[in-house]
Motif scaffolding. Structure first.
Motif, PDB file in Angstrom:
ATOM      1  N   ASP A  74     -12.199  12.487  -6.607  1.00 49.18           N
ATOM      2  CA  ASP A  74     -11.137  11.936  -5.774  1.00 49.18           C
ATOM      3  C   ASP A  74     -10.884  10.485  -6.194  1.00 49.18           C
ATOM      4  OD1 ASP A  74      -9.343  11.128  -3.843  1.00 49.18           O
ATOM      5  OD2 ASP A  74     -10.506  11.919  -2.158  1.00 49.18           O
ATOM      6  N   LEU A  75     -10.040  10.332  -7.209  1.00 49.55           N
ATOM      7  CA  LEU A  75      -9.750   9.000  -7.750  1.00 49.55           C
ATOM      8  C   LEU A  75      -9.111   8.101  -6.698  1.00 49.55           C
ATOM      9  CD1 LEU A  75      -9.804   7.110 -10.197  1.00 49.55           C
ATOM     10  CD2 LEU A  75      -7.588   8.053 -10.882  1.00 49.55           C
ATOM     11  N   GLU A  76      -8.268   8.665  -5.853  1.00 50.37           N
ATOM     12  CA  GLU A  76      -7.611   7.846  -4.829  1.00 50.37           C
ATOM     13  C   GLU A  76      -8.629   7.281  -3.833  1.00 50.37           C
ATOM     14  OE1 GLU A  76      -4.046   9.439  -3.064  1.00 50.37           O
ATOM     15  OE2 GLU A  76      -3.370  10.233  -4.991  1.00 50.37           O
ATOM     16  N   ALA A  77      -9.602   8.071  -3.424  1.00 46.64           N
ATOM     17  CA  ALA A  77     -10.639   7.584  -2.507  1.00 46.64           C
ATOM     18  C   ALA A  77     -11.481   6.513  -3.189  1.00 46.64           C
ATOM     19  CB  ALA A  77     -11.523   8.737  -2.036  1.00 46.64           C
ATOM     20  N   PHE A  78     -11.807   6.734  -4.462  1.00 48.01           N
ATOM     21  CA  PHE A  78     -12.561   5.743  -5.234  1.00 48.01           C
ATOM     22  C   PHE A  78     -11.783   4.437  -5.318  1.00 48.01           C
ATOM     23  CE2 PHE A  78     -13.403   3.724  -9.360  1.00 48.01           C
ATOM     24  CZ  PHE A  78     -14.768   3.483  -9.236  1.00 48.01           C
ATOM     25  N   TYR A  79     -10.486   4.527  -5.609  1.00 47.16           N
ATOM     26  CA  TYR A  79      -9.641   3.338  -5.732  1.00 47.16           C
ATOM     27  C   TYR A  79      -9.528   2.611  -4.393  1.00 47.16           C
ATOM     28  CZ  TYR A  79      -5.691   0.435  -7.247  1.00 47.16           C
ATOM     29  OH  TYR A  79      -4.874  -0.617  -7.567  1.00 47.16           O
ATOM     30  N   THR A  80      -9.445   3.357  -3.313  1.00 44.88           N
ATOM     31  CA  THR A  80      -9.405   2.746  -1.979  1.00 44.88           C
ATOM     32  C   THR A  80     -10.679   1.948  -1.741  1.00 44.88           C
ATOM     33  OG1 THR A  80      -7.964   4.488  -1.120  1.00 44.88           O
ATOM     34  CG2 THR A  80      -9.230   3.235   0.502  1.00 44.88           C
ATOM     35  N   SER A  81     -11.824   2.504  -2.123  1.00 42.12           N
ATOM     36  CA  SER A  81     -13.096   1.775  -2.003  1.00 42.12           C
ATOM     37  C   SER A  81     -13.077   0.526  -2.880  1.00 42.12           C
ATOM     38  CB  SER A  81     -14.269   2.673  -2.408  1.00 42.12           C
ATOM     39  OG  SER A  81     -14.411   3.727  -1.498  1.00 42.12           O
ATOM     40  N   TYR A  82     -12.570   0.668  -4.087  1.00 43.33           N
ATOM     41  CA  TYR A  82     -12.458  -0.469  -5.009  1.00 43.33           C
ATOM     42  C   TYR A  82     -11.612  -1.584  -4.388  1.00 43.33           C
ATOM     43  CZ  TYR A  82     -10.585  -3.171  -8.918  1.00 43.33           C
ATOM     44  OH  TYR A  82     -10.188  -4.186  -9.740  1.00 43.33           O
ATOM     45  N   LEU A  83     -10.467  -1.217  -3.806  1.00 44.15           N
ATOM     46  CA  LEU A  83      -9.587  -2.217  -3.194  1.00 44.15           C
ATOM     47  C   LEU A  83     -10.248  -2.880  -1.992  1.00 44.15           C
ATOM     48  CD1 LEU A  83      -6.086  -0.484  -3.394  1.00 44.15           C
ATOM     49  CD2 LEU A  83      -6.988  -2.313  -4.855  1.00 44.15           C
ATOM     50  N   GLN A  84     -11.026  -2.117  -1.222  1.00 43.97           N
ATOM     51  CA  GLN A  84     -11.730  -2.700  -0.079  1.00 43.97           C
ATOM     52  C   GLN A  84     -12.756  -3.724  -0.552  1.00 43.97           C
ATOM     53  OE1 GLN A  84     -11.193  -2.405   3.348  1.00 43.97           O
ATOM     54  NE2 GLN A  84     -12.568  -4.159   3.210  1.00 43.97           N
ATOM     55  N   LEU A  85     -13.496  -3.371  -1.594  1.00 47.28           N
ATOM     56  CA  LEU A  85     -14.477  -4.308  -2.148  1.00 47.28           C
ATOM     57  C   LEU A  85     -13.791  -5.536  -2.736  1.00 47.28           C
ATOM     58  CD1 LEU A  85     -16.902  -1.745  -3.758  1.00 47.28           C
ATOM     59  CD2 LEU A  85     -17.372  -3.221  -1.789  1.00 47.28           C
ATOM     60  N   LEU A  86     -12.650  -5.329  -3.368  1.00 46.79           N
ATOM     61  CA  LEU A  86     -11.880  -6.443  -3.917  1.00 46.79           C
ATOM     62  C   LEU A  86     -11.456  -7.398  -2.802  1.00 46.79           C
ATOM     63  CD1 LEU A  86     -10.755  -7.419  -6.644  1.00 46.79           C
ATOM     64  CD2 LEU A  86      -8.698  -6.093  -6.179  1.00 46.79           C
ATOM     65  N   LEU A 124      -1.788   5.053 -13.289  1.00 48.81           N
ATOM     66  CA  LEU A 124      -1.483   3.751 -12.695  1.00 48.81           C
ATOM     67  C   LEU A 124      -2.700   3.159 -11.989  1.00 48.81           C
ATOM     68  CD1 LEU A 124       2.131   4.445 -11.434  1.00 48.81           C
ATOM     69  CD2 LEU A 124       1.433   3.078 -13.380  1.00 48.81           C
ATOM     70  N   ILE A 125      -3.485   4.003 -11.358  1.00 41.66           N
ATOM     71  CA  ILE A 125      -4.719   3.529 -10.729  1.00 41.66           C
ATOM     72  C   ILE A 125      -5.638   2.956 -11.801  1.00 41.66           C
ATOM     73  CG2 ILE A 125      -6.846   4.309  -9.607  1.00 41.66           C
ATOM     74  CD1 ILE A 125      -5.045   6.272  -7.975  1.00 41.66           C
ATOM     75  N   LEU A 126      -5.816   3.689 -12.888  1.00 38.63           N
ATOM     76  CA  LEU A 126      -6.693   3.220 -13.961  1.00 38.63           C
ATOM     77  C   LEU A 126      -6.147   1.960 -14.628  1.00 38.63           C
ATOM     78  CD1 LEU A 126      -7.645   6.700 -15.392  1.00 38.63           C
ATOM     79  CD2 LEU A 126      -9.193   5.086 -14.271  1.00 38.63           C
ATOM     80  N   ILE A 127      -4.847   1.903 -14.844  1.00 35.87           N
ATOM     81  CA  ILE A 127      -4.243   0.714 -15.455  1.00 35.87           C
ATOM     82  C   ILE A 127      -4.415  -0.490 -14.523  1.00 35.87           C
ATOM     83  CG2 ILE A 127      -2.078  -0.342 -16.232  1.00 35.87           C
ATOM     84  CD1 ILE A 127      -1.264   2.497 -17.240  1.00 35.87           C
ATOM     85  N   SER A 128      -4.318  -0.267 -13.225  1.00 36.78           N
ATOM     86  CA  SER A 128      -4.543  -1.354 -12.272  1.00 36.78           C
ATOM     87  C   SER A 128      -5.981  -1.857 -12.370  1.00 36.78           C
ATOM     88  CB  SER A 128      -4.254  -0.873 -10.847  1.00 36.78           C
ATOM     89  OG  SER A 128      -4.516  -1.904  -9.923  1.00 36.78           O
ATOM     90  N   MET A 129      -6.923  -0.958 -12.476  1.00 43.33           N
ATOM     91  CA  MET A 129      -8.319  -1.371 -12.617  1.00 43.33           C
ATOM     92  C   MET A 129      -8.527  -2.116 -13.941  1.00 43.33           C
ATOM     93  SD  MET A 129     -10.456   1.733 -10.894  1.00 43.33           S
ATOM     94  CE  MET A 129     -11.980   0.787 -10.955  1.00 43.33           C
ATOM     95  N   LYS A 133      -3.130 -10.162  -3.711  1.00 37.52           N
ATOM     96  CA  LYS A 133      -2.168  -9.235  -4.303  1.00 37.52           C
ATOM     97  C   LYS A 133      -2.903  -8.146  -5.082  1.00 37.52           C
ATOM     98  CE  LYS A 133       1.910 -12.090  -4.583  1.00 37.52           C
ATOM     99  NZ  LYS A 133       2.622 -11.441  -3.527  1.00 37.52           N
ATOM    100  N   THR A 134      -2.622  -6.920  -4.720  1.00 40.04           N
ATOM    101  CA  THR A 134      -3.157  -5.764  -5.443  1.00 40.04           C
ATOM    102  C   THR A 134      -2.109  -4.661  -5.413  1.00 40.04           C
ATOM    103  OG1 THR A 134      -4.169  -4.869  -3.442  1.00 40.04           O
ATOM    104  CG2 THR A 134      -5.585  -6.224  -4.840  1.00 40.04           C
ATOM    105  N   ILE A 135      -2.244  -3.759  -6.328  1.00 35.06           N
ATOM    106  CA  ILE A 135      -1.393  -2.568  -6.295  1.00 35.06           C
ATOM    107  C   ILE A 135      -2.135  -1.538  -5.454  1.00 35.06           C
ATOM    108  CG2 ILE A 135      -0.452  -0.669  -7.673  1.00 35.06           C
ATOM    109  CD1 ILE A 135       0.197  -2.708  -9.835  1.00 35.06           C
ATOM    110  N   THR A 136      -1.576  -1.248  -4.295  1.00 32.32           N
ATOM    111  CA  THR A 136      -2.188  -0.290  -3.386  1.00 32.32           C
ATOM    112  C   THR A 136      -1.676   1.117  -3.696  1.00 32.32           C
ATOM    113  OG1 THR A 136      -0.446  -0.469  -1.730  1.00 32.32           O
ATOM    114  CG2 THR A 136      -2.268  -2.060  -1.579  1.00 32.32           C
TER     115      THR A 136
END
Length: 192
Positions: free
Chosen positions: A114-126, A79-84, A15-18
């Motif tokens: 590009d915070l969204e691209a960074f977050y996408t990478s973060y979610l992939q690593l997660l 929201l991206i930052l709060i999710s992290m 479960k993650t916030i995408t």
């Protein structure tokens, strides 16, 4: 001993916030809390535990863990930052999280990142971490069973449980300590 696969399923590790979960409109605090509760509510340890509260978010804002909000609304970037922050808070202090995310906050405010691209990478690593973790859990369980089988005590199930707990905690502490050292070196990395 409880079946570890059942426990892993209960944890809701996937479960993650995408980005698709985050609306393209700014949200009020109650809506932010509702988003987190809807996504992570079933992963709580017990019913009294809170996924996210107004106090938590206010403390992150006061501590400048994320950049200031506008008109009492939280943007997609917030929201991206709060999710992290949500994922980091289980192992790191608020000060360490602030240090970790400071550069990301600065770049986001300057709009040269590009915070969204960074977050996408973060979610992939997660996601990769979850798969590695599941494999690691079964490996550690086998190692514990092997060690307990060497003991003469008759209460093997209880001893397995205790050793698994100790093994997971010690492993967690090792990862946390490495993360803290990386945080301590973060200023040097930013300057380079």
């Amino acid at each position: 001993m409880n079946n570890l696969n059942e426990i892993l399923d209960q944890l809701g590790l996937e479960k993650t916030i995408t980005l698709d979960d985050i609306p393209n409109i700014d949200l009020y605090m109650d809506q932010v809390i509702q988003l987190f509760e809807n996504k992570y509510g079933k992963t709580k340890r017990n019913d009294s535990e809170k996924v996210m509260t107004k106090t938590m978010i206010n403390n992150y804002a006061k501590g400048k863990v994320f950049f200031p909000i506008q008109n009492k609304k939280y943007s997609k970037e917030h929201l991206i930052l709060i999710s992290m922050i949500y994922h980091l808070k289980g192992a790191l202090s608020i000060n360490d999280i602030k240090t970790t995310l400071q550069g990301i906050n600065d770049k986001t405010v300057k709009k040269d990142f590009d915070l969204e691209a960074f977050y996408t990478s973060y979610l992939q690593l997660l996601e990769n971490n979850v798969e590695s973790f599941k494999h690691e859990v079964t490996t550690r369980e086998a190692a514990v069973k092997s060690e307990v089988s060497k003991l003469t005590d008759q209460d093997h199930q209880y001893l397995e449980q205790i050793l698994l707990i100790a093994t997971f905690v010690s492993t967690s502490n090792l990862y946390r300590r490495v993360a803290e050292k990386l945080i301590d070196n973060l200023e040097q990395v930013k300057e380079q």
